[in-house]
Design a protein around this motif. Structure first.
Motif, PDB file in Angstrom:
ATOM      1  N   ASN A 102       0.854  -1.189   0.000  1.00 29.75           N
ATOM      2  CA  ASN A 102       0.000   0.000   0.000  1.00 29.75           C
ATOM      3  C   ASN A 102       0.888   1.236   0.000  1.00 29.75           C
ATOM      4  O   ASN A 102       1.310   1.695   1.060  1.00 29.75           O
ATOM      5  CB  ASN A 102      -0.882   0.030   1.251  1.00 29.75           C
ATOM      6  N   SER A 128      -5.437  -6.316  -2.897  1.00 28.78           N
ATOM      7  CA  SER A 128      -6.369  -6.381  -1.772  1.00 28.78           C
ATOM      8  C   SER A 128      -6.838  -7.804  -1.524  1.00 28.78           C
ATOM      9  O   SER A 128      -6.948  -8.608  -2.442  1.00 28.78           O
ATOM     10  CB  SER A 128      -7.591  -5.498  -2.021  1.00 28.78           C
ATOM     11  N   GLY A 129      -7.114  -8.054  -0.278  1.00 27.44           N
ATOM     12  CA  GLY A 129      -7.663  -9.350   0.092  1.00 27.44           C
ATOM     13  C   GLY A 129      -6.969  -9.935   1.305  1.00 27.44           C
ATOM     14  O   GLY A 129      -7.238 -11.069   1.699  1.00 27.44           O
ATOM     15  N   GLY A 130      -6.062  -9.149   1.855  1.00 32.33           N
ATOM     16  CA  GLY A 130      -5.363  -9.601   3.053  1.00 32.33           C
ATOM     17  C   GLY A 130      -4.497 -10.814   2.762  1.00 32.33           C
ATOM     18  O   GLY A 130      -4.205 -11.125   1.599  1.00 32.33           O
ATOM     19  N   LYS A 183      -6.424   1.679  -5.365  1.00 37.68           N
ATOM     20  CA  LYS A 183      -6.367   0.857  -4.146  1.00 37.68           C
ATOM     21  C   LYS A 183      -6.592   1.728  -2.907  1.00 37.68           C
ATOM     22  O   LYS A 183      -7.252   1.319  -1.953  1.00 37.68           O
ATOM     23  CB  LYS A 183      -5.021   0.133  -4.041  1.00 37.68           C
ATOM     24  N   ASN A 187      -9.575   1.342  -0.147  1.00 34.07           N
ATOM     25  CA  ASN A 187      -9.416   1.286   1.308  1.00 34.07           C
ATOM     26  C   ASN A 187     -10.283   2.319   2.013  1.00 34.07           C
ATOM     27  O   ASN A 187     -10.828   2.060   3.083  1.00 34.07           O
ATOM     28  CB  ASN A 187      -7.953   1.473   1.700  1.00 34.07           C
ATOM     29  N   GLU A 190     -13.556   0.930   2.126  1.00 29.50           N
ATOM     30  CA  GLU A 190     -13.480  -0.127   3.162  1.00 29.50           C
ATOM     31  C   GLU A 190     -13.717   0.490   4.552  1.00 29.50           C
ATOM     32  O   GLU A 190     -14.487  -0.041   5.360  1.00 29.50           O
ATOM     33  CB  GLU A 190     -12.105  -0.786   3.059  1.00 29.50           C
ATOM     34  N   TYR A 191     -13.083   1.615   4.822  1.00 28.54           N
ATOM     35  CA  TYR A 191     -13.271   2.297   6.110  1.00 28.54           C
ATOM     36  C   TYR A 191     -14.743   2.668   6.311  1.00 28.54           C
ATOM     37  O   TYR A 191     -15.301   2.493   7.382  1.00 28.54           O
ATOM     38  CB  TYR A 191     -12.443   3.587   6.166  1.00 28.54           C
ATOM     39  N   LYS A 261      -3.720   2.391   9.602  1.00 29.20           N
ATOM     40  CA  LYS A 261      -2.355   2.463   9.082  1.00 29.20           C
ATOM     41  C   LYS A 261      -2.184   3.603   8.088  1.00 29.20           C
ATOM     42  O   LYS A 261      -1.101   3.821   7.588  1.00 29.20           O
ATOM     43  CB  LYS A 261      -1.941   1.127   8.472  1.00 29.20           C
ATOM     44  N   ARG A 288     -12.502   6.684  13.686  1.00 27.42           N
ATOM     45  CA  ARG A 288     -11.382   5.924  14.266  1.00 27.42           C
ATOM     46  C   ARG A 288     -10.544   6.841  15.149  1.00 27.42           C
ATOM     47  O   ARG A 288     -10.088   6.443  16.220  1.00 27.42           O
ATOM     48  CB  ARG A 288     -10.511   5.317  13.171  1.00 27.42           C
TER      49      ARG A 288
HETATM   50  C1  6PG Z   1      -6.893  -4.903   1.768  1.00 27.52           C
HETATM   51  C2  6PG Z   1      -6.772  -4.121   3.043  1.00 27.52           C
HETATM   52  C3  6PG Z   1      -5.331  -4.053   3.456  1.00 27.52           C
HETATM   53  C4  6PG Z   1      -5.120  -3.735   4.915  1.00 27.52           C
HETATM   54  C5  6PG Z   1      -5.375  -2.301   5.261  1.00 27.52           C
HETATM   55  C6  6PG Z   1      -5.931  -2.114   6.638  1.00 27.52           C
HETATM   56  O1  6PG Z   1      -7.415  -4.334   0.828  1.00 27.52           O
HETATM   57  O2  6PG Z   1      -6.480  -6.065   1.744  1.00 27.52           O
HETATM   58  O3  6PG Z   1      -7.273  -2.850   2.871  1.00 27.52           O
HETATM   59  O4  6PG Z   1      -4.688  -3.217   2.572  1.00 27.52           O
HETATM   60  O5  6PG Z   1      -5.833  -4.603   5.698  1.00 27.52           O
HETATM   61  O6  6PG Z   1      -4.125  -1.671   5.200  1.00 27.52           O
HETATM   62  O7  6PG Z   1      -5.835  -0.787   6.936  1.00 27.52           O
HETATM   63  P1  6PG Z   1      -5.925  -0.172   8.364  1.00 27.52           P
HETATM   64  O8  6PG Z   1      -4.870  -0.840   9.194  1.00 27.52           O
HETATM   65  O9  6PG Z   1      -5.652   1.250   8.140  1.00 27.52           O
HETATM   66  O10 6PG Z   1      -7.282  -0.479   8.878  1.00 27.52           O
END
Ligand code: 6PG
Length: 478
Positions: A102, A128-130, A183, A187, A190-191, A261, A288
């Motif tokens: 990232n 993405s996808g952990g 990306k 994210n 995602e938040y 992060k 957050r």
């Molecule tokens: C993804 C996630 C991945 C990560 C984030 C979490 O797409 O796989 O977004 O990139 O889990 O960095 O971010 P925070 O730690 O800021 O929640």
């Protein structure tokens, strides 16, 4: 015999990506600054496929087939720059360095420009996808040159997640930093998704007094409808989970301070620079920060009164149904805002991004994978120049069905003192963007008063100013 591709950085994400490539039949060179990690990958997962372990960066680069492709999966910032410098000095013209972490897209643009000078390709690829996704199929968002994608694309498309229609969740996003930009916005969305889900949970807990298990059941139900998505699914699982030590619902023993992060904040800062109102994402990011602001929360707790109303909920089922609709509406707004940011970024940086394709490559593999992404692709297929996703006929009709519920939830939350920053801010955005007339007129008048910042009129062309402190005469500016 040479490797098709290499990965340096054997922490979990890097090693899982390497293993995914190997499992798909690619010969993969692997490297890590400390050799132990490389050895561990071979010892534990050597049978996944054909690996070329290297102890030094020289060996690593030497083991790659030309034009070389090396993926970097190390910490963002300084460590990434250091590895790029080292790799680049060992590589030739036409070789490709991929940063799959990232990274901030402006860093990616800077790095791409520097490598381009040397005739090398730098690709910022969002992944993405952990950890699970990296191993079994992530969503991949590569930027960089078309030429680099010709070499990389087939490998990335092979290891990427596949959508229901069989299409890989990977496409060439656009030039230089476009992949990391997209990306980043992913994210941010995602938040917003995570926060609004948490707000719905909070309302069920506080307003209906439901326990985690019962709320988990609701999310499980929701996952069968329009809200079906990875984040709703894991929410149900998390809420059903019991803490091993206390036997209590797991969520009840977790400290209520959310970390970050930085990618959410990047999305918001960038949106501010571009002038794009990503209010849902911003509120989610600030939520957050509020949760982590311990001294402020300490200072406020017990001091700031709530004067909450005690409202009866006559029909809990109806209330839950309202929450579901409010959640869907808020989600539509944050996606619409996110796509706005991508469109604006593309304009600003000259990226040729096909918006519908972004939704398409998010359908599987990534954290925000969801059923309704197909609808976004369809909306942009119908009208590639769509300036507001929400205004697409499908979405405007869908959101219309949610509005009474959405308003009831926000009003209830305000009356009872339940914080709902994403539910409320997305509703405000919705009402703002559709408004016939906004109070911005008054803001313009104030600006003209104290700073002679001028204004335009509803009934005449041109730019005007009132001599406020003199005779209040209106003058036309040229
Ligand atoms: C993804 C996630 C991945 C990560 C984030 C979490 O797409 O796989 O977004 O990139 O889990 O960095 O971010 P925070 O730690 O800021 O929640």
């Amino acid at each position: 015999d040479a490797a098709d591709i290499g990965v340096t950085g054997m922490a979990v994400m890097g090693s899982n990506l390497a293993r995914n490539l190997a499992r798909n039949g690619f010969k993969v060179a692997i490297h890590n600054r400390s050799v132990g990690k490389t050895e561990a990958v071979i010892a534990e997962h050597g049978t996944d496929g054909e690996f070329f372990p290297s102890e030094s960066m020289e060996d690593f680069v030497g083991s790659l087939q030309k034009p070389r492709v090396a993926i970097i999966m190390v910490k963002a910032g300084g460590p990434t720059d250091a590895v790029i410098d080292e790799l680049s000095s060992l590589m030739d013209e036409g070789d490709i360095i991929v940063d799959a972490g990232n990274a901030l897209f402006t860093d990616t643009r800077r790095r791409e420009a520097a490598l381009r000078e040397k005739g090398q390709h730098f690709v910022g690829a969002g992944v993405s996808g952990g950890e699970e996704g990296a191993l079994n199929g992530p969503s991949i968002m590569p930027g960089g040159t078309k030429e680099s994608y010709d070499r990389l694309g087939p490998m990335f498309e092979t290891i990427a997640a596949k959508a229901e229609d069989g299409k890989p969740c990977c496409t060439h996003v656009g030039a230089d930093g476009a992949g990391h930009f997209v990306k980043m916005v992913h994210n941010g969305i995602e938040y917003a998704d995570m926060q609004v889900i948490s707000e719905a949970y909070d309302m069920m807990s506080k307003a209906l007094g439901m326990d985690a298990d019962a709320i988990g059941d609701v999310f499980e139900e929701w996952n069968k409808g329009d809200l079906e998505s990875f984040l709703i699914e894991i929410t149900a699982t998390v809420l059903h989970h019991k803490d091993a030590t206390t036997g209590e619902p797991f969520v009840d023993v977790v400290l209520d301070q959310a970390a970050q992060k930085g990618t959410g904040a990047w999305t918001v800062k960038t949106a501010l620079d571009l002038g794009v109102p990503v209010t849902g994402i911003a509120e989610a990011t600030f939520a957050r920060s509020i949760s982590g602001g311990t001294p402020q929360r300490e200072a406020a707790r017990g001091v700031l009164v709530g004067e909450e109303q005690q409202l009866e909920i006559a029909d809990p089922k109806q209330f839950i149904d309202d929450l579901q609709k409010a959640l869907y509406a808020a989600k539509l707004v944050s996606y619409s805002q996110g796509f706005d940011e991508i469109a604006k970024g593309a304009d600003e940086y000259g990226w040729d991004i096909t918006l519908g394709d972004m939704a398409a490559i998010w359908r599987e593999g990534c954290i925000i994978r969801a059923r309704f992404l197909d609808r976004i692709t369809e909306a942009y297929d119908r009208n590639p120049g769509l300036s507001l996703l929400l205004s697409d006929e499908y979405f405007s009709t869908e959101i219309a069905k949610c509005i009474p519920a959405w308003r009831r939830i926000v009003a209830f939350a305000a009356s009872t003192g339940c914080p709902v920053p994403v539910f409320a801010s997305t509703l405000s955005y919705y009402d703002s963007v559709r408004a016939e007339r906004l109070p911005a007129a008054l803001v313009q008048a104030q600006r003209d008063y104290f700073g002679a910042h001028t204004y335009q009129r509803v009934d005449a062309e041109g730019t005007f100013h009132v001599e406020w402190t003199e005779d209040r005469r209106e003058t036309k500016q040229d």
